[in-house]
Design an enzyme around this catalytic site. Structure first.
Site, PDB file in Angstrom:
ATOM      1  N   CYS A 177     -43.709  58.766  19.126  1.00 48.90           N
ATOM      2  CA  CYS A 177     -43.196  57.807  18.132  1.00 48.90           C
ATOM      3  C   CYS A 177     -44.286  57.284  17.207  1.00 48.90           C
ATOM      4  O   CYS A 177     -44.000  56.707  16.164  1.00 48.90           O
ATOM      5  CB  CYS A 177     -42.512  56.640  18.829  1.00 48.90           C
ATOM      6  SG  CYS A 177     -41.176  57.157  19.898  1.00 48.90           S
TER       7      CYS A 177
ATOM      8  N   HIS B 254     -42.289  50.015  14.571  1.00 51.74           N
ATOM      9  CA  HIS B 254     -41.467  51.077  15.160  1.00 51.74           C
ATOM     10  C   HIS B 254     -40.128  50.502  15.613  1.00 51.74           C
ATOM     11  O   HIS B 254     -40.071  49.437  16.233  1.00 51.74           O
ATOM     12  CB  HIS B 254     -42.215  51.707  16.343  1.00 51.74           C
ATOM     13  CG  HIS B 254     -41.405  52.740  17.061  1.00 51.74           C
ATOM     14  ND1 HIS B 254     -40.693  53.709  16.397  1.00 51.74           N
ATOM     15  CD2 HIS B 254     -41.175  52.944  18.388  1.00 51.74           C
ATOM     16  CE1 HIS B 254     -40.071  54.471  17.277  1.00 51.74           C
ATOM     17  NE2 HIS B 254     -40.338  54.028  18.493  1.00 51.74           N
TER      18      HIS B 254
ATOM     19  N   ASN C  89     -33.312  54.762  17.680  1.00 53.91           N
ATOM     20  CA  ASN C  89     -34.736  55.114  17.677  1.00 53.91           C
ATOM     21  C   ASN C  89     -34.884  56.598  17.326  1.00 53.91           C
ATOM     22  O   ASN C  89     -34.437  57.456  18.077  1.00 53.91           O
ATOM     23  CB  ASN C  89     -35.300  54.812  19.077  1.00 53.91           C
ATOM     24  CG  ASN C  89     -36.771  55.170  19.220  1.00 53.91           C
ATOM     25  OD1 ASN C  89     -37.362  55.775  18.338  1.00 53.91           O
ATOM     26  ND2 ASN C  89     -37.348  54.793  20.355  1.00 53.91           N
TER      27      ASN C  89
HETATM   28  O1  UT7 Z   1     -39.905  54.891  21.427  1.00 51.49           O
HETATM   29  C1  UT7 Z   1     -40.126  54.344  22.688  1.00 51.49           C
HETATM   30  C2  UT7 Z   1     -38.954  54.539  23.560  1.00 51.49           C
HETATM   31  N1  UT7 Z   1     -38.519  53.595  24.493  1.00 51.49           N
HETATM   32  C3  UT7 Z   1     -38.487  52.243  24.405  1.00 51.49           C
HETATM   33  O2  UT7 Z   1     -38.997  51.612  23.555  1.00 51.49           O
HETATM   34  C4  UT7 Z   1     -37.737  51.552  25.500  1.00 51.49           C
HETATM   35  C5  UT7 Z   1     -38.268  50.201  25.859  1.00 51.49           C
HETATM   36  N2  UT7 Z   1     -37.372  49.564  26.836  1.00 51.49           N
HETATM   37  C6  UT7 Z   1     -36.191  49.039  26.444  1.00 51.49           C
HETATM   38  O3  UT7 Z   1     -35.858  49.024  25.282  1.00 51.49           O
HETATM   39  C7  UT7 Z   1     -35.305  48.422  27.519  1.00 51.49           C
HETATM   40  O4  UT7 Z   1     -36.022  48.344  28.741  1.00 51.49           O
HETATM   41  C8  UT7 Z   1     -33.973  49.205  27.735  1.00 51.49           C
HETATM   42  C9  UT7 Z   1     -33.077  49.052  26.516  1.00 51.49           C
HETATM   43  C10 UT7 Z   1     -34.260  50.681  27.980  1.00 51.49           C
HETATM   44  C11 UT7 Z   1     -33.226  48.659  28.940  1.00 51.49           C
HETATM   45  O5  UT7 Z   1     -32.983  47.271  28.760  1.00 51.49           O
HETATM   46  P1  UT7 Z   1     -33.277  46.242  29.931  1.00 51.49           P
HETATM   47  O6  UT7 Z   1     -32.901  44.912  29.448  1.00 51.49           O
HETATM   48  O7  UT7 Z   1     -34.710  46.458  30.360  1.00 51.49           O
HETATM   49  O8  UT7 Z   1     -32.244  46.691  31.021  1.00 51.49           O
HETATM   50  P2  UT7 Z   1     -32.515  47.183  32.524  1.00 51.49           P
HETATM   51  O9  UT7 Z   1     -33.148  48.529  32.556  1.00 51.49           O
HETATM   52  O10 UT7 Z   1     -33.196  46.076  33.273  1.00 51.49           O
HETATM   53  O11 UT7 Z   1     -31.029  47.298  33.079  1.00 51.49           O
HETATM   54  C12 UT7 Z   1     -30.213  46.142  33.236  1.00 51.49           C
HETATM   55  C13 UT7 Z   1     -28.836  46.592  33.691  1.00 51.49           C
HETATM   56  C14 UT7 Z   1     -28.866  47.574  34.861  1.00 51.49           C
HETATM   57  O12 UT7 Z   1     -27.764  47.269  35.672  1.00 51.49           O
HETATM   58  P3  UT7 Z   1     -27.961  46.398  37.021  1.00 51.49           P
HETATM   59  O13 UT7 Z   1     -28.931  47.157  37.862  1.00 51.49           O
HETATM   60  O14 UT7 Z   1     -28.502  45.075  36.563  1.00 51.49           O
HETATM   61  O15 UT7 Z   1     -26.584  46.327  37.566  1.00 51.49           O
HETATM   62  C15 UT7 Z   1     -28.635  48.910  34.204  1.00 51.49           C
HETATM   63  O16 UT7 Z   1     -28.014  49.832  35.067  1.00 51.49           O
HETATM   64  O17 UT7 Z   1     -28.199  47.281  32.596  1.00 51.49           O
HETATM   65  C16 UT7 Z   1     -27.693  48.532  33.093  1.00 51.49           C
HETATM   66  N3  UT7 Z   1     -27.691  49.464  31.961  1.00 51.49           N
HETATM   67  C17 UT7 Z   1     -26.635  49.611  31.153  1.00 51.49           C
HETATM   68  N4  UT7 Z   1     -25.423  49.031  31.145  1.00 51.49           N
HETATM   69  C18 UT7 Z   1     -24.571  49.409  30.180  1.00 51.49           C
HETATM   70  C19 UT7 Z   1     -28.694  50.273  31.548  1.00 51.49           C
HETATM   71  N5  UT7 Z   1     -28.288  50.966  30.466  1.00 51.49           N
HETATM   72  C20 UT7 Z   1     -27.016  50.572  30.208  1.00 51.49           C
HETATM   73  C21 UT7 Z   1     -26.086  50.920  29.222  1.00 51.49           C
HETATM   74  N6  UT7 Z   1     -24.884  50.308  29.243  1.00 51.49           N
HETATM   75  N7  UT7 Z   1     -26.352  51.818  28.258  1.00 51.49           N
END
Ligand code: UT7
Length: 318
Positions: free
Chosen positions: A110, A244, A274
């Site tokens: 990225c 970004h 993204n």
């Molecule tokens: O170019 C670089 C690429 N990557 C990035 O920049 C990613 C950086 N990280 C992020 O943007 C965030 O960490 C994410 C968007 C990937 C995830 O957000 P988060 O607030 O850190 O969520 P999490 O991973 O802590 O998940 C929270 C909950 C989980 O459920 P439980 O365990 O609390 O029941 C996940 O299973 O959200 C759930 N979850 C979803 N629910 C609905 C994860 N993805 C989804 C989804 N829809 N798409």
């Protein structure tokens, strides 16, 4: 310093996919995606190749500059995989454009656009090239696991191209790598060699989302303070922070650390998701097209990506 941006172009797939479209086949919701990421839709290739998108972006940038392909002295592609591993994406674009200059790709994930600018600045400063075409292009839709809701909702496909020429606009640029192959990765398979004992098939993009999030917020703030101290400037003197586009909450967290108003942090992640190294040049293009950018505006560009790579620069527009 050595260069200025003279033109930009874009190549975006025709097919728009909303959050509700995703919720139709995967366990997610528009509400979750919007509130956790800021994304409302993304564009995904159906019939287009990556070379199609990249050539469209390059052609638009060349035409808007009033140039011909023969005026380009170097083509740098930024992608982690073109339509072929070889020839490179930039060679495929060069073939379509009909340029005869050197063409090669670089892969800084990225952060690729900032790395490409740094490389272009070197060519321009050594007078090895006068006009450099940087083409960023990514087909994220072929690298993500469409059954994994934690990644597939985040990304989109597209391309953006930038032409740079000698000039004094680039005031500062810095690139860095904090080596880590676990946090964010996309494995390549081992093929069908009969000599490999434990062969691997091509994998999908995998990431430790919260670690990447923390890395991004930290590195964004560190990059800014490095730039400000190198230039003897303060964040108040920056007109726009062009960051970004990975997650609106990452951008908001950096903004909270920097203490600058929301209007200074343009975003288009809501429409595109993204698109890796395409994000910054595409946002610049949209700011340029909407007359948001005025001559003399001071821009801070900053990105992070797999590697873990990071980079930033300060550019005076116009
Ligand atoms: O170019 C670089 C690429 N990557 C990035 O920049 C990613 C950086 N990280 C992020 O943007 C965030 O960490 C994410 C968007 C990937 C995830 O957000 P988060 O607030 O850190 O969520 P999490 O991973 O802590 O998940 C929270 C909950 C989980 O459920 P439980 O365990 O609390 O029941 C996940 O299973 O959200 C759930 N979850 C979803 N629910 C609905 C994860 N993805 C989804 C989804 N829809 N798409």
């Amino acid at each position: 310093m050595s260069l200025r941006i003279v033109s930009l172009g874009k190549g975006i797939p025709a097919h728009r996919v909303s959050n509700d479209d995703l919720a139709a086949f995967i366990d997610t919701s528009d509400e979750w995606i919007r509130t956790r990421t800021g994304i409302e839709s993304r564009y995904v290739c159906r019939d287009e190749s990556l070379t199609d998108l990249a050539t469209a972006a390059a052609t638009e940038a060349i035409e808007r500059a009033g140039l011909a392909p023969s005026d380009i002295d170097l083509v740098i592609g930024s992608t982690f995989e073109g339509d072929y591993l070889t020839p490179s994406l930039s060679c495929c674009v060069a073939e379509r454009l009909g340029t005869q200059c050197p063409a090669f790709d670089l892969n800084a994930a990225c952060t690729g656009f900032i790395f490409a600018l740094e490389v272009a600045a070197g060519f321009v400063e050594r007078q090895k090239a006068k006009r450099v075409l940087i083409v960023c292009a990514e087909m994220m839709s072929k690298h993500i696991d469409w059954h994994d809701r934690s990644t597939c909702v985040l990304f989109g496909d597209g391309s953006a191209a930038v032409i740079v020429e000698p000039g004094e606009a680039l005031k500062y640029i810095s690139i860095s790598t904090s080596p880590n192959s676990e946090m964010l990765s996309l494995p390549v398979g081992t093929g069908n060699s009969p000599f490999v004992h434990h062969g691997k098939t091509k994998g999908f993009l995998a990431m430790e989302g919260q670690k990447v999030f923390k890395f991004a917020v930290n590195v964004g703030a560190v990059e800014l303070s490095k730039a400000m101290s190198a230039l003897g400037m303060t964040p108040e003197e920056i007109d726009y922070f062009v960051l970004h586009q990975a997650n609106k909450r990452i951008i908001d967290s950096i903004r909270a650390k920097v203490g600058q108003p929301e209007e200074k942090f343009p975003m288009n992640i809501q429409r595109y998701g993204n698109i890796s190294s395409v994000a910054i040049p595409l946002l610049l293009l949209e700011m340029w097209e909407s007359d948001k950018l005025k001559s003399g505006d001071v821009l801070f560009l900053s990105a992070f990506g797999a590697g873990m790579t990071a980079g930033s620069c300060v550019i005076v527009w116009g």
